[in-house]
Design a protein around this motif. Structure first.
Motif, mmCIF file in Angstrom:
data_model
loop_
_atom_site.group_PDB
_atom_site.id
_atom_site.type_symbol
_atom_site.label_atom_id
_atom_site.label_comp_id
_atom_site.label_asym_id
_atom_site.label_seq_id
_atom_site.Cartn_x
_atom_site.Cartn_y
_atom_site.Cartn_z
ATOM 1 N N LYS A 203 0.653 -0.908 -0.206
ATOM 2 C CA LYS A 203 0.038 0.068 -0.048
ATOM 3 C C LYS A 203 0.321 1.334 -0.050
ATOM 4 C CE LYS A 203 -4.068 -1.716 -0.188
ATOM 5 N NZ LYS A 203 -5.333 -1.778 -1.356
ATOM 6 N N LEU A 204 1.958 1.232 0.385
ATOM 7 C CA LEU A 204 3.150 2.685 0.238
ATOM 8 C C LEU A 204 4.506 1.668 0.142
ATOM 9 C CD1 LEU A 204 3.797 4.936 1.122
ATOM 10 C CD2 LEU A 204 4.447 4.010 3.355
ATOM 11 N N GLN A 228 0.183 3.977 -3.073
ATOM 12 C CA GLN A 228 0.728 5.733 -2.836
ATOM 13 C C GLN A 228 2.216 5.297 -2.868
ATOM 14 O OE1 GLN A 228 0.891 7.174 0.937
ATOM 15 N NE2 GLN A 228 2.152 8.765 0.244
ATOM 16 N N ILE A 229 2.945 5.915 -4.133
ATOM 17 C CA ILE A 229 4.162 5.352 -4.413
ATOM 18 C C ILE A 229 5.188 6.614 -4.074
ATOM 19 C CG2 ILE A 229 6.020 4.789 -6.126
ATOM 20 C CD1 ILE A 229 3.269 2.820 -7.228
ATOM 21 N N VAL A 230 6.194 6.734 -3.675
ATOM 22 C CA VAL A 230 6.828 7.788 -3.252
ATOM 23 C C VAL A 230 8.553 7.839 -3.950
ATOM 24 C CG1 VAL A 230 8.581 9.543 -1.831
ATOM 25 C CG2 VAL A 230 6.766 8.906 -1.488
ATOM 26 N N ALA A 231 8.547 8.553 -5.226
ATOM 27 C CA ALA A 231 9.898 8.374 -5.757
ATOM 28 C C ALA A 231 11.052 9.848 -5.330
ATOM 29 C CB ALA A 231 10.108 8.252 -7.192
ATOM 30 N N ALA A 232 12.113 9.020 -4.698
ATOM 31 C CA ALA A 232 13.148 9.998 -3.816
ATOM 32 C C ALA A 232 14.942 9.654 -4.568
ATOM 33 C CB ALA A 232 13.133 10.104 -2.569
ATOM 34 N N ASP A 233 15.064 11.138 -4.765
ATOM 35 C CA ASP A 233 16.746 10.679 -5.212
ATOM 36 C C ASP A 233 17.251 11.882 -4.672
ATOM 37 O OD1 ASP A 233 17.575 8.803 -7.670
ATOM 38 O OD2 ASP A 233 18.998 10.661 -7.161
ATOM 39 N N CYS A 275 6.811 1.290 5.216
ATOM 40 C CA CYS A 275 7.192 1.192 4.132
ATOM 41 C C CYS A 275 6.117 -0.571 3.470
ATOM 42 C CB CYS A 275 7.885 1.689 2.830
ATOM 43 S SG CYS A 275 8.045 3.299 3.666
ATOM 44 N N ASP A 276 5.465 -0.834 3.020
ATOM 45 C CA ASP A 276 5.380 -2.334 2.931
ATOM 46 C C ASP A 276 6.147 -2.548 1.950
ATOM 47 O OD1 ASP A 276 2.802 -2.765 3.764
ATOM 48 O OD2 ASP A 276 2.345 -0.589 2.242
ATOM 49 N N LEU A 277 6.771 -1.183 1.071
ATOM 50 C CA LEU A 277 8.051 -1.678 0.046
ATOM 51 C C LEU A 277 9.275 -1.310 0.250
ATOM 52 C CD1 LEU A 277 9.094 -4.084 -2.689
ATOM 53 C CD2 LEU A 277 7.423 -2.814 -4.161
ATOM 54 N N VAL A 278 10.471 -1.326 -0.227
ATOM 55 C CA VAL A 278 10.720 -0.187 -0.313
ATOM 56 C C VAL A 278 12.131 -1.309 -1.405
ATOM 57 C CG1 VAL A 278 13.095 1.224 0.223
ATOM 58 C CG2 VAL A 278 10.977 0.967 2.193
ATOM 59 N N LEU A 279 12.703 -0.671 -2.659
ATOM 60 C CA LEU A 279 13.055 -0.563 -3.929
ATOM 61 C C LEU A 279 14.638 0.118 -4.032
ATOM 62 C CD1 LEU A 279 13.767 -2.119 -6.121
ATOM 63 C CD2 LEU A 279 12.385 0.083 -7.444
ATOM 64 N N VAL A 280 15.589 -0.159 -3.812
ATOM 65 C CA VAL A 280 17.091 0.294 -3.630
ATOM 66 C C VAL A 280 17.259 -0.239 -4.611
ATOM 67 C CG1 VAL A 280 19.128 0.836 -2.665
ATOM 68 C CG2 VAL A 280 16.746 0.731 -1.467
ATOM 69 N N ASP A 281 17.383 0.370 -5.637
ATOM 70 C CA ASP A 281 18.028 0.423 -6.948
ATOM 71 C C ASP A 281 19.308 1.773 -6.821
ATOM 72 O OD1 ASP A 281 19.037 -0.188 -9.469
ATOM 73 O OD2 ASP A 281 17.198 1.319 -10.849
ATOM 74 N N SER A 320 16.360 -0.360 5.210
ATOM 75 C CA SER A 320 15.711 -1.590 5.815
ATOM 76 C C SER A 320 15.540 -0.782 6.849
ATOM 77 C CB SER A 320 16.590 -1.940 5.988
ATOM 78 O OG SER A 320 17.625 -1.797 7.460
ATOM 79 N N THR A 321 15.258 0.382 7.283
ATOM 80 C CA THR A 321 15.009 0.775 8.303
ATOM 81 C C THR A 321 13.361 0.985 8.015
ATOM 82 O OG1 THR A 321 15.724 2.926 8.006
ATOM 83 C CG2 THR A 321 17.023 1.637 9.106
ATOM 84 N N MET A 322 12.829 1.985 7.196
ATOM 85 C CA MET A 322 12.386 2.213 6.525
ATOM 86 C C MET A 322 11.084 1.151 5.709
ATOM 87 S SD MET A 322 12.923 5.696 6.436
ATOM 88 C CE MET A 322 14.509 6.137 6.123
ATOM 89 N N VAL A 323 11.213 -0.478 6.234
ATOM 90 C CA VAL A 323 10.703 -1.170 5.898
ATOM 91 C C VAL A 323 9.542 -1.331 7.411
ATOM 92 C CG1 VAL A 323 9.803 -3.843 5.128
ATOM 93 C CG2 VAL A 323 11.891 -2.075 4.284
ATOM 94 N N ALA A 324 8.472 -1.997 7.313
ATOM 95 C CA ALA A 324 7.488 -1.802 8.580
ATOM 96 C C ALA A 324 7.722 -3.927 8.487
ATOM 97 C CB ALA A 324 6.049 -1.946 7.963
#
Length: 392
Positions: A203-204, A228-233, A275-281, A320-324
């Motif tokens: 969901k987040l 809800q998707i958050v794009a950060a850089d 966050c339910d999912l964190v992607l680190v590319d 990893s600290t952002m993941v629920a």
């Protein structure tokens, strides 16, 4: 332009590319565009010939040459027809001298040879220099397979849903389906990473190294609108390029956040353990993209590699600290070096007992060191390593 003048232009363009590689400057493609813009007299055939010389030299030498002339002399030693163009004519390169510096060596720098993932053998490494295909992703929220077939009957369906391959040179950006947001250009490997993120009904989502938003948009296209998707850089220029893509795609569930380098956690405090999912590319050396950007080899040094590895480890831990609890973390690099892939994952898992790796079921890729390896030779994709982890 005469053939000799074209060769001299290639030498001058190579000089600029070599300096940019040394100083971590602009890409070879951007330098070439600027170079030819300042030389309006060069016709289309001239530009093609100059580019051919330049990229032949870039692909041939793994170690960065000292200058463009040394690069072309080294190439000319293996290409006799080039030797005759060092004729000292007007606008051409000066005649060859016996004691001049010349580029030499293999296509991959010797210090890198023992750093590749174990499956990446000689034939796999050779494939890193073949021509990259043109892959696209269909946005099902704005188009369907029938639309693809009507627009490009020659499109080849790929093993992942909504993925197609078009003939190289297909005019994408002037097409109605591209400008209407029905498709995005995206390598099949990147689409595989998106597919690995989809299970779990998130969901987040936080895309922590979103760049220009290719994977962010891919996630949005395949998930419900209420996600809800958050794009950060940290790169303002790259992150700003997501805006026109958002408008084309019609996605309205994406928020962008500009991060400050080395202070990313300050801007992401509200997402900690949420966050339910964190992607680190993650930023990487780009060894898996040499088909598209062969000059990246000239940017690599042992020191830069170590700096990149340290940055990846820091971003991995921060993500990893952002993941629920029960959520997922996907770490990915477009690199085939163990230090950036399997080493990072196994080190993280050794230090963080509250995590476990999850097997990913995809029609491409092979299991490798708690993750998945994709290569041009095996999968027809850019080279990637990625892992999917679950927080217990």
């Amino acid at each position: 332009m005469t053939p000799s003048a074209r060769l001299q232009a290639a030498i001058e363009l190579l000089d600029e590319i070599i300096i940019a590689a040394r100083d971590n400057g602009a890409s070879a493609d951007n330098i070439a565009k600027k170079f030819f813009k300042a030389r309006r007299y060069a016709g289309s055939k001239d530009r093609r010939a100059v580019r051919a010389h330049v990229y032949a030299a870039i692909r041939r030498f793994g170690d960065r040459p000292i200058n463009g002339r040394a690069a072309m002399i080294g190439l000319a030693e293996e290409t006799p027809e080039l030797q005759a163009l060092f004729d000292g004519s007007t606008y051409g390169p000066a005649a060859l001298q016996p004691d001049e510096p010349r580029a030499s060596g293999s296509i991959i720098a010797s210090w890198l040879n023992d750093r590749f993932a174990a499956p990446v053998d000689v034939k796999e490494r050779t494939a890193l220099f073949e021509r990259a295909p043109l892959d696209i992703r269909l946005n099902l929220k704005k188009g369907d397979a029938d639309l693809m077939g009507a627009t490009w009957p020659e499109a080849e369906p790929l093993p992942l849903d909504n993925a197609y391959r078009l003939p190289t040179g297909t005019n994408i950006e002037n097409s109605q389906v591209y400008n209407g947001g029905q498709i995005e250009v995206q390598d099949l490997g990147s689409q595989a990473i998106i597919a690995a993120c989809l299970p779990g009904a998130p969901k987040l989502i936080l895309d922590m190294c979103a760049g220009a938003g290719g994977k962010t948009l891919g996630l949005s296209a395949q998930l419900p609108d209420d996600v809800q998707i958050v794009a950060a850089d940290t790169d303002r220029g790259r992150l700003s390029r997501i805006e026109p893509r958002l408008r084309r795609s019609g996605a309205d569930n994406i928020e962008t956040i500009l991060l400050s380098p080395n202070q990313e956690d300050a801007a992401l405090t509200s997402f900690k353990s949420q966050c339910d999912l964190v992607l680190v590319d993650a930023p990487c050396t780009g060894t898996g993209t040499w088909r598209r950007n062969p000059e990246l080899r000239w940017r690599m040094t042992p020191k830069r590699l170590q700096q990149t590895i340290a940055l990846q480890a820091r971003l991995f831990a921060l993500a990893s600290t952002m993941v629920a609890p029960g959520g997922r973390l996907v770490y990915a690099v477009c690199s085939l070096l163990d230090a950036e892939g399997g080493d990072q994952t196994e080190t993280f898992l050794d230090r963080h007992s509250a995590w476990r790796d999850i097997e990913v079921d995809l029609p491409i890729g092979r299991p490798y060191r708690k993750g998945t390896l994709l290569t041009p030779y095996q999968d027809g994709t850019d080279g990637f390593y990625f892992t999917c982890l679950e927080k217990l």
